[in-house]
Enzyme design. Structure first.
Site, PDB file in Angstrom:
ATOM      1  N   LYS A 147       0.827  -1.219   0.000  1.00 48.65           N
ATOM      2  CA  LYS A 147       0.000   0.000   0.000  1.00 48.65           C
ATOM      3  C   LYS A 147       0.856   1.261   0.000  1.00 48.65           C
ATOM      4  O   LYS A 147       0.349   2.360  -0.230  1.00 48.65           O
ATOM      5  CB  LYS A 147      -0.977  -0.014   1.185  1.00 48.65           C
ATOM      6  CG  LYS A 147      -2.109  -1.004   0.976  1.00 48.65           C
ATOM      7  CD  LYS A 147      -3.165  -0.917   2.068  1.00 48.65           C
ATOM      8  CE  LYS A 147      -4.346  -1.832   1.724  1.00 48.65           C
ATOM      9  NZ  LYS A 147      -5.310  -1.916   2.831  1.00 48.65           N
ATOM     10  N   HIS A 176      -1.980  -3.753  -4.483  1.00 49.51           N
ATOM     11  CA  HIS A 176      -1.081  -3.847  -3.328  1.00 49.51           C
ATOM     12  C   HIS A 176      -0.695  -5.290  -2.986  1.00 49.51           C
ATOM     13  O   HIS A 176       0.383  -5.529  -2.459  1.00 49.51           O
ATOM     14  CB  HIS A 176      -1.676  -3.142  -2.094  1.00 49.51           C
ATOM     15  CG  HIS A 176      -2.667  -3.957  -1.337  1.00 49.51           C
ATOM     16  ND1 HIS A 176      -3.996  -4.014  -1.668  1.00 49.51           N
ATOM     17  CD2 HIS A 176      -2.537  -4.784  -0.264  1.00 49.51           C
ATOM     18  CE1 HIS A 176      -4.638  -4.810  -0.824  1.00 49.51           C
ATOM     19  NE2 HIS A 176      -3.760  -5.308   0.047  1.00 49.51           N
TER      20      HIS A 176
END
Ligand SMILES: [Fe+2]
Ligand SMILES: [Fe+2]
Length: 198
Positions: A72, A97
């Site tokens: 992330k 992610h």
């Protein structure tokens, strides 16, 4: 300094330090996600113990959970923390992610499947997850545990963009998804644990 007289301990210390360094970097960018990862790691470890995973598997699960969302770092915070509904393009970006986390962690030699566990933490047993659409036992049990812990933590704690939905709602949601998206044994273990606590 690691104790060089004990090579296994030394390797473990270096691996932990590598994860700590990645988390320190993530914390500089996003002070919420490392807290989320910590809580998910604690719950995943409890579920893993309840399912009687052996010590190396518990260690891999715990390490993986601590950094499962490290990818992330590559997503703008205003998208990550956006309240309300995401556009399809924004959601597609967030979904990257899982792959990014895998690619970062795969550079560390864990001699345990830490990167593989992380890679599959958004896969669902019915094949509807991402990034690869894996099904059932093609998803490592450790990843299936991590998925359950991730959902429960995400719903039962405050997020930067909304208040907690509450533990009862989280447990209801994993019960609803039990055997559909989520591993039944992992869900049952989590329900037993959380029922004892709440
Ligand atoms: Fe994730
Ligand atoms: Fe997560």
């Amino acid at each position: 300094m690691p104790d060089l007289a004990d090579p296994i301990q030394t390797i473990h210390t270096l691996q932990t330090q590598a994860l700590d360094a990645l988390l320190a970097l993530q914390h500089l960018i996003d002070n919420y996600t490392p807290l989320h990862e910590d809580r998910v790691a604690a719950l995943a470890l409890q579920i893993g113990r309840r399912l009687e995973l052996d010590a190396p598997r518990l260690q891999a699960l715990h390490m993986a959970a601590r950094v499962h969302d490290i990818g992330k770092i590559n997503i703008p915070l205003d998208i990550l923390n956006k309240p309300g509904k995401l556009s399809e393009a924004e959601f597609d970006l967030i979904k990257t992610h899982a792959q990014t986390s895998y690619e970062v962690l795969n550079r560390i030699d864990f001699s345990l499947p830490v990167a593989d566990i992380v890679h599959a933490h958004h896969e669902y047993i019915d094949g509807s997850g991402y990034p690869r659409g894996l099904r059932g036992d093609d998803i490592l049990l450790e990843s299936r545990i991590l998925t359950v812990a991730d959902i429960v933590e995400s719903m039962s704690e405050d997020r930067p963009y909304r208040k907690s939905l509450g533990m009862p709602a989280a447990l209801q949601e994993i019960s609803r998804l039990r055997g559909i998206r989520l591993d039944p044994a992992a869900v049952d273990a989590c329900l037993q644990l959380c029922a004892n606590e709440h």
